[in-house]
Scaffold this motif. Structure first.
Motif, PDB file in Angstrom:
ATOM      1  N   ALA A 156     109.386 -15.591  30.973  1.00 32.06           N
ATOM      2  CA  ALA A 156     111.069 -16.482  31.027  1.00 32.06           C
ATOM      3  C   ALA A 156     111.819 -15.619  31.852  1.00 32.06           C
ATOM      4  O   ALA A 156     112.885 -16.276  32.425  1.00 32.06           O
ATOM      5  CB  ALA A 156     111.694 -16.258  29.637  1.00 32.06           C
ATOM      6  N   GLU A 157     111.404 -14.305  32.277  1.00 32.05           N
ATOM      7  CA  GLU A 157     112.672 -13.659  33.015  1.00 32.05           C
ATOM      8  C   GLU A 157     112.145 -13.618  34.512  1.00 32.05           C
ATOM      9  O   GLU A 157     112.825 -13.343  35.545  1.00 32.05           O
ATOM     10  CB  GLU A 157     112.575 -12.131  32.365  1.00 32.05           C
ATOM     11  CG  GLU A 157     113.140 -11.926  31.161  1.00 32.05           C
ATOM     12  CD  GLU A 157     113.156 -10.684  30.402  1.00 32.05           C
ATOM     13  OE1 GLU A 157     114.034 -10.265  29.916  1.00 32.05           O
ATOM     14  OE2 GLU A 157     112.212  -9.864  30.635  1.00 32.05           O
ATOM     15  N   ARG A 158     110.803 -13.729  34.630  1.00 40.19           N
ATOM     16  CA  ARG A 158     110.216 -13.768  35.986  1.00 40.19           C
ATOM     17  C   ARG A 158     109.104 -14.662  36.306  1.00 40.19           C
ATOM     18  O   ARG A 158     108.269 -15.039  35.224  1.00 40.19           O
ATOM     19  CB  ARG A 158     109.781 -12.358  36.520  1.00 40.19           C
ATOM     20  CG  ARG A 158     108.581 -11.711  35.755  1.00 40.19           C
ATOM     21  CD  ARG A 158     108.270 -10.349  36.167  1.00 40.19           C
ATOM     22  NE  ARG A 158     107.186  -9.923  35.317  1.00 40.19           N
ATOM     23  CZ  ARG A 158     107.355  -9.143  34.316  1.00 40.19           C
ATOM     24  NH1 ARG A 158     108.628  -9.155  33.688  1.00 40.19           N
ATOM     25  NH2 ARG A 158     106.343  -8.694  33.692  1.00 40.19           N
ATOM     26  N   GLN A 159     108.752 -15.063  37.345  1.00 38.88           N
ATOM     27  CA  GLN A 159     107.659 -15.903  37.632  1.00 38.88           C
ATOM     28  C   GLN A 159     106.333 -15.282  37.224  1.00 38.88           C
ATOM     29  O   GLN A 159     106.077 -14.332  37.664  1.00 38.88           O
ATOM     30  CB  GLN A 159     107.499 -16.387  39.170  1.00 38.88           C
ATOM     31  CG  GLN A 159     108.884 -17.359  39.408  1.00 38.88           C
ATOM     32  CD  GLN A 159     108.805 -18.820  38.803  1.00 38.88           C
ATOM     33  OE1 GLN A 159     107.728 -19.286  38.563  1.00 38.88           O
ATOM     34  NE2 GLN A 159     109.879 -19.164  38.174  1.00 38.88           N
ATOM     35  N   GLY A 160     105.173 -15.951  36.714  1.00 35.55           N
ATOM     36  CA  GLY A 160     104.274 -15.385  36.428  1.00 35.55           C
ATOM     37  C   GLY A 160     103.329 -16.350  35.539  1.00 35.55           C
ATOM     38  O   GLY A 160     103.667 -17.386  35.118  1.00 35.55           O
ATOM     39  N   ARG A 161     102.114 -15.575  35.401  1.00 35.92           N
ATOM     40  CA  ARG A 161     101.142 -16.276  34.372  1.00 35.92           C
ATOM     41  C   ARG A 161     100.450 -15.472  33.443  1.00 35.92           C
ATOM     42  O   ARG A 161     100.247 -14.142  33.956  1.00 35.92           O
ATOM     43  CB  ARG A 161     100.237 -17.147  35.493  1.00 35.92           C
ATOM     44  CG  ARG A 161      99.097 -17.901  34.373  1.00 35.92           C
ATOM     45  CD  ARG A 161      98.129 -18.588  35.618  1.00 35.92           C
ATOM     46  NE  ARG A 161      97.137 -19.616  34.895  1.00 35.92           N
ATOM     47  CZ  ARG A 161      95.959 -19.160  34.528  1.00 35.92           C
ATOM     48  NH1 ARG A 161      95.597 -17.795  35.033  1.00 35.92           N
ATOM     49  NH2 ARG A 161      95.216 -19.898  34.171  1.00 35.92           N
ATOM     50  N   ASP A 162     100.083 -15.701  32.422  1.00 39.81           N
ATOM     51  CA  ASP A 162      99.562 -14.764  31.284  1.00 39.81           C
ATOM     52  C   ASP A 162      98.446 -15.669  30.312  1.00 39.81           C
ATOM     53  O   ASP A 162      98.530 -16.843  30.230  1.00 39.81           O
ATOM     54  CB  ASP A 162     100.511 -14.150  30.600  1.00 39.81           C
ATOM     55  CG  ASP A 162      99.834 -12.938  29.921  1.00 39.81           C
ATOM     56  OD1 ASP A 162      98.955 -12.554  30.053  1.00 39.81           O
ATOM     57  OD2 ASP A 162     100.646 -12.371  28.869  1.00 39.81           O
ATOM     58  N   THR A 163      97.406 -14.928  30.066  1.00 41.04           N
ATOM     59  CA  THR A 163      96.416 -15.606  29.239  1.00 41.04           C
ATOM     60  C   THR A 163      96.093 -14.550  28.145  1.00 41.04           C
ATOM     61  O   THR A 163      96.090 -13.355  28.380  1.00 41.04           O
ATOM     62  CB  THR A 163      95.168 -15.799  29.820  1.00 41.04           C
ATOM     63  OG1 THR A 163      94.506 -14.764  30.553  1.00 41.04           O
ATOM     64  CG2 THR A 163      95.097 -16.994  31.028  1.00 41.04           C
ATOM     65  N   PHE A 164      95.997 -14.956  26.882  1.00 42.73           N
ATOM     66  CA  PHE A 164      95.870 -13.946  25.906  1.00 42.73           C
ATOM     67  C   PHE A 164      95.013 -14.672  24.757  1.00 42.73           C
ATOM     68  O   PHE A 164      95.317 -15.992  24.509  1.00 42.73           O
ATOM     69  CB  PHE A 164      97.077 -13.163  25.401  1.00 42.73           C
ATOM     70  CG  PHE A 164      98.178 -14.004  25.152  1.00 42.73           C
ATOM     71  CD1 PHE A 164      98.315 -14.293  23.694  1.00 42.73           C
ATOM     72  CD2 PHE A 164      99.140 -14.358  26.063  1.00 42.73           C
ATOM     73  CE1 PHE A 164      99.270 -15.412  23.130  1.00 42.73           C
ATOM     74  CE2 PHE A 164     100.000 -15.183  25.540  1.00 42.73           C
ATOM     75  CZ  PHE A 164     100.138 -15.595  24.261  1.00 42.73           C
ATOM     76  N   ASP A 165      94.348 -14.250  23.690  1.00 43.68           N
ATOM     77  CA  ASP A 165      93.939 -14.415  22.527  1.00 43.68           C
ATOM     78  C   ASP A 165      94.695 -14.063  21.130  1.00 43.68           C
ATOM     79  O   ASP A 165      95.185 -13.130  21.262  1.00 43.68           O
ATOM     80  CB  ASP A 165      92.211 -13.935  22.130  1.00 43.68           C
ATOM     81  CG  ASP A 165      91.547 -14.532  23.263  1.00 43.68           C
ATOM     82  OD1 ASP A 165      91.659 -15.862  24.025  1.00 43.68           O
ATOM     83  OD2 ASP A 165      90.321 -14.165  23.433  1.00 43.68           O
ATOM     84  N   VAL A 166      94.649 -15.137  20.351  1.00 42.12           N
ATOM     85  CA  VAL A 166      95.420 -14.813  19.042  1.00 42.12           C
ATOM     86  C   VAL A 166      94.666 -15.192  17.960  1.00 42.12           C
ATOM     87  O   VAL A 166      94.008 -16.086  17.672  1.00 42.12           O
ATOM     88  CB  VAL A 166      96.715 -16.038  19.075  1.00 42.12           C
ATOM     89  CG1 VAL A 166      97.608 -15.859  17.726  1.00 42.12           C
ATOM     90  CG2 VAL A 166      97.682 -15.781  20.104  1.00 42.12           C
ATOM     91  N   ARG A 167      94.702 -14.160  17.174  1.00 35.40           N
ATOM     92  CA  ARG A 167      93.792 -14.092  15.939  1.00 35.40           C
ATOM     93  C   ARG A 167      94.650 -14.403  14.759  1.00 35.40           C
ATOM     94  O   ARG A 167      95.849 -14.239  14.590  1.00 35.40           O
ATOM     95  CB  ARG A 167      93.123 -12.915  15.442  1.00 35.40           C
ATOM     96  CG  ARG A 167      92.430 -12.845  14.279  1.00 35.40           C
ATOM     97  CD  ARG A 167      91.647 -11.375  14.069  1.00 35.40           C
ATOM     98  NE  ARG A 167      91.008 -11.083  12.748  1.00 35.40           N
ATOM     99  CZ  ARG A 167      91.744 -10.830  11.497  1.00 35.40           C
ATOM    100  NH1 ARG A 167      93.092 -10.756  11.631  1.00 35.40           N
ATOM    101  NH2 ARG A 167      90.863 -10.932  10.509  1.00 35.40           N
ATOM    102  N   VAL A 168      94.094 -15.741  14.009  1.00 39.96           N
ATOM    103  CA  VAL A 168      95.193 -16.155  13.064  1.00 39.96           C
ATOM    104  C   VAL A 168      94.172 -16.337  11.551  1.00 39.96           C
ATOM    105  O   VAL A 168      93.204 -16.627  11.654  1.00 39.96           O
ATOM    106  CB  VAL A 168      95.298 -17.754  13.347  1.00 39.96           C
ATOM    107  CG1 VAL A 168      96.126 -18.462  12.121  1.00 39.96           C
ATOM    108  CG2 VAL A 168      96.201 -17.673  14.670  1.00 39.96           C
TER     109      VAL A 168
END
Length: 633
Positions: free
Chosen positions: A212-224
């Protein structure tokens, strides 16, 4: 106002004009009655532009002419035409000014028309833009909802110069379903208080705030960890003008598959290490014996011992290789069963003989409990004995010396159950589900007893090939375990007839048994009775089904030879009644009949017969059936 009025539809303009004219005439009449008529011209003059705009130049000119005529003809005392000069001046001024007002009204009408068109065009453009925006939003929603992939937009909430929390700004239907709430209830809420069940608010804030503060892209896994157990979601997020857009999908199946592959790889490594260990165990004495055999002056006793060791250790290696080959065949679907009618007791005897050295070597007590009636099943005797021997061997391995191993057979209308129970180290509840997996060990860390970890997996596959199942249960650590082979009831069959042999000239000694002979053919019944009595049996004879049922109320035979084709109450009916009576349900029933087709044997098996012989009966076969049946515990 005039521009707005000019845009009215014709009917609305007509009604507005009529109302305006009525007001003007009423005001004109009032002024005429209360004041001098000159004031009337002021009112008429004021209405000229409005009437011209509403109804055009002709209407304006008509109103102007009406005013002139009113002033000239009807205004008291005799009309302005013959009145005072100043009155005529008023009339003239009215005429001149009114003409200019009509002309101005006409120009104003043109301007109003052009302005109305411009305003209408602007309104139409605004409506079209609004409709385009609405259609674009609808297509956006349809596209995101039809994709079935959860999608959301969050906007940061800044507090004291830093992002304190995130706010849900948009959710598609797939994402809203994870909240168990309507999307409208979630939108506008903070991720700290409203989020999918099991999701970590801190993780969302930590991973999404930088985007939200800078342009970019991210991927990550969430364990639920939710109500349905462990789940994994793969999140793809990107910046969007101060907000963050994200897609996420359920990748639980993929993660579980990766974990299963990792576990399988770990077990494979353990298996290879175990295989090397198990192969070295017999190779060591084989090599040592080879060196001993090379020594000069060996005694015959020492040579015999060497041969015994070689045979024992080579047999152990052969068993290992056989297990490996069997697993390979099952995996490739190349293993076929050689099914035949097998006496369950014989398969159990084979298994006990195989496991006996280990059982005796550890000083275990073996208890075998078989039903009173013999059981024959359609199975591969070698494979069935292999499974039972494997279960007995495992029980011996994982039971401390001096333990107890119990093999029990039970049968009912649904299935045949062969269970092997011990009082050994037991199995922890969390490991029960994994013991049938390939390369698994019951307790590899604390009680290593050898083996490749494929025995139970192989046994399970072999029993499943028979149409059954293999189960395991345990009270927990150090509380023993029980493995049970479940075979469906339809595997139970009638025993095959023994190969014919000549009756020996000298009767062998046999144990005397109580036998009931039932046959409506008196000669056949009496001859069979005489033969059995010569062998030393106690025999009673009846000639009908009704007599058989009656005699069983006060006589308890161990074996009943029963003809099927009895008049009245058939042999099948008698057999069914015998099996439903508690005092006779375990007696050995042998069918003696002239009917020998497969369907006849099936009917007698369904009625509860243990053996089915066709007339004339082979005496040796009958003797073996009587001895085997009664000898069964």
């Amino acid at each position: 106002m005039i521009v707005r009025i000019s845009q009215f539809p014709p009917m609305k303009r007509l009604l507005f004009g009529i109302a305006t004219t009525a007001v003007v005439l009423l005001a004109q009449q009032t002024l005429t009655m209360l004041a001098h008529g000159r004031l009337t011209f002021l009112l008429v003059s004021a209405a000229l532009p409005l009437v011209t705009v509403l109804f055009g130049a002709r209407s304006g000119l008509l109103l102007l002419a009406s005013g002139i005529g009113f002033g000239a003809l009807w205004m008291p005392p005799a009309g302005l035409a013959v009145g005072q000069p100043e009155d005529r001046a008023v009339l003239l001024a009215y005429t001149v000014v009114g003409s200019f007002l009509v002309a101005a009204g006409q120009q104003l009408a043109k301007v109003a028309k052009r302005a109305g068109k411009a305003e209408a065009a602007a309104q139409d453009t605004a409506n079209r833009l609004l409709r385009l925006e609405r259609d674009a939003r609808h297509r956006f929603d349809v596209a995101l909802n039809s994709a079935g992939v959860p999608f959301f937009i969050v906007t940061p909430v800044v507090h004291e110069g830093r992002i304190a929390e995130l706010r849900w700004d948009y959710l598609n239907e797939a994402a809203a379903q994870l909240f168990n709430k309507a999307a409208g209830v979630v939108v506008g809420s903070s991720t700290s208080y409203v989020r999918p069940a099991g999701w970590d608010a801190d993780l969302l804030l930590e991973r999404l705030s930088p985007l939200a503060e800078r342009q970019g892209r991210d991927t990550f896994d969430v364990r639920v960890q939710g109500a349905n157990g462990e789940q994994w979601f793969h999140v793809v997020a990107a910046s969007l003008e101060g907000s963050v857009v994200a897609w996420f999908g359920d990748v639980t199946a993929r993660v579980q598959a990766e974990q299963a592959l990792a576990e399988a790889d770990r077990r494979k490594d353990e298996f290879l290490a175990t295989l090397a260990h198990e192969l070295r165990n017999p190779l060591a004495p084989i090599r040592q014996v080879a060196e001993i055999l090379e020594q000069p002056g060996l005694t015959d006793g020492r040579k015999e011992w060497c041969v015994t060791v070689l045979r024992r250790q080579s047999a152990a290696m052969a068993l290992l290789l056989d297990d490996l080959l069997d697993v390979s065949r099952i995996t490739r679907g190349a293993l076929t069963l050689r099914k035949e009618a097998v006496a369950l007791k014989e398969a159990i005897d084979d298994a006990v003989d195989t496991a006996r050295p280990m059982l005796e070597g550890k000083g275990h007590e073996l208890v075998v409990k078989l039903p009173a009636r013999p059981i024959h099943v359609e199975a591969d005797r070698l494979r069935l004995a292999q499974v039972l021997a494997n279960l007995l061997t495992n029980a011996a391995k994982y039971t401390p010396p001096g333990g107890r191993v119990e093999l029990t057979v039970a049968a009912d209308e649904d299935e045949i159950v062969i269970s092997v129970a011990d009082n050994g180290i037991g199995i922890e509840p969390e490991k029960l589900s994994a013991i049938f997996s390939m390369f698994s060990q019951v307790n590899p860390d604390h009680h290593r007893q050898g083996g490749l970890g494929i025995g139970l997996a192989l046994s399970k596959s072999l029993i499943e090939l028979h149409g059954g199942r293999l189960t395991a249960s345990s009270g927990g650590k150090d509380k023993g375990s029980c493995f049970a082979v479940h075979l469906p009831a339809n595997t139970r069959v009638m025993p095959p007839p023994a190969p014919p042999h000549a009756v020996p000239a000298v009767a062998t000694s046999v144990d005397a048994h109580r036998i009931l002979v039932v046959d409506d053919n008196v000669d056949a019944a009496d001859a069979m009775t005489a033969l059995l009595q010569l062998e030393g049996h106690e025999v009673r004879t009846v000639y009908s089904g009704e007599e058989a049922v009656d005699i069983l109320t006060h006589y308890s035979p161990q074996v009943i030879l029963l003809d099927l084709g009895l008049p009245g109450m058939s042999g099948l009916d008698v057999a069914r009644q015998i099996r439903t009576t508690p005092s006779t349900k375990d007696v050995t029933l042998i069918a003696i009949t002239g009917w020998g087709q497969p369907q006849d044997r099936a009917r007698s098996a369904d009625a509860g017969f243990d053996f089915h012989f066709t007339k004339p009966v082979d005496v040796r076969q009958l003797g073996q059936a009587i001895e085997g049946a009664v000898a069964a515990p």
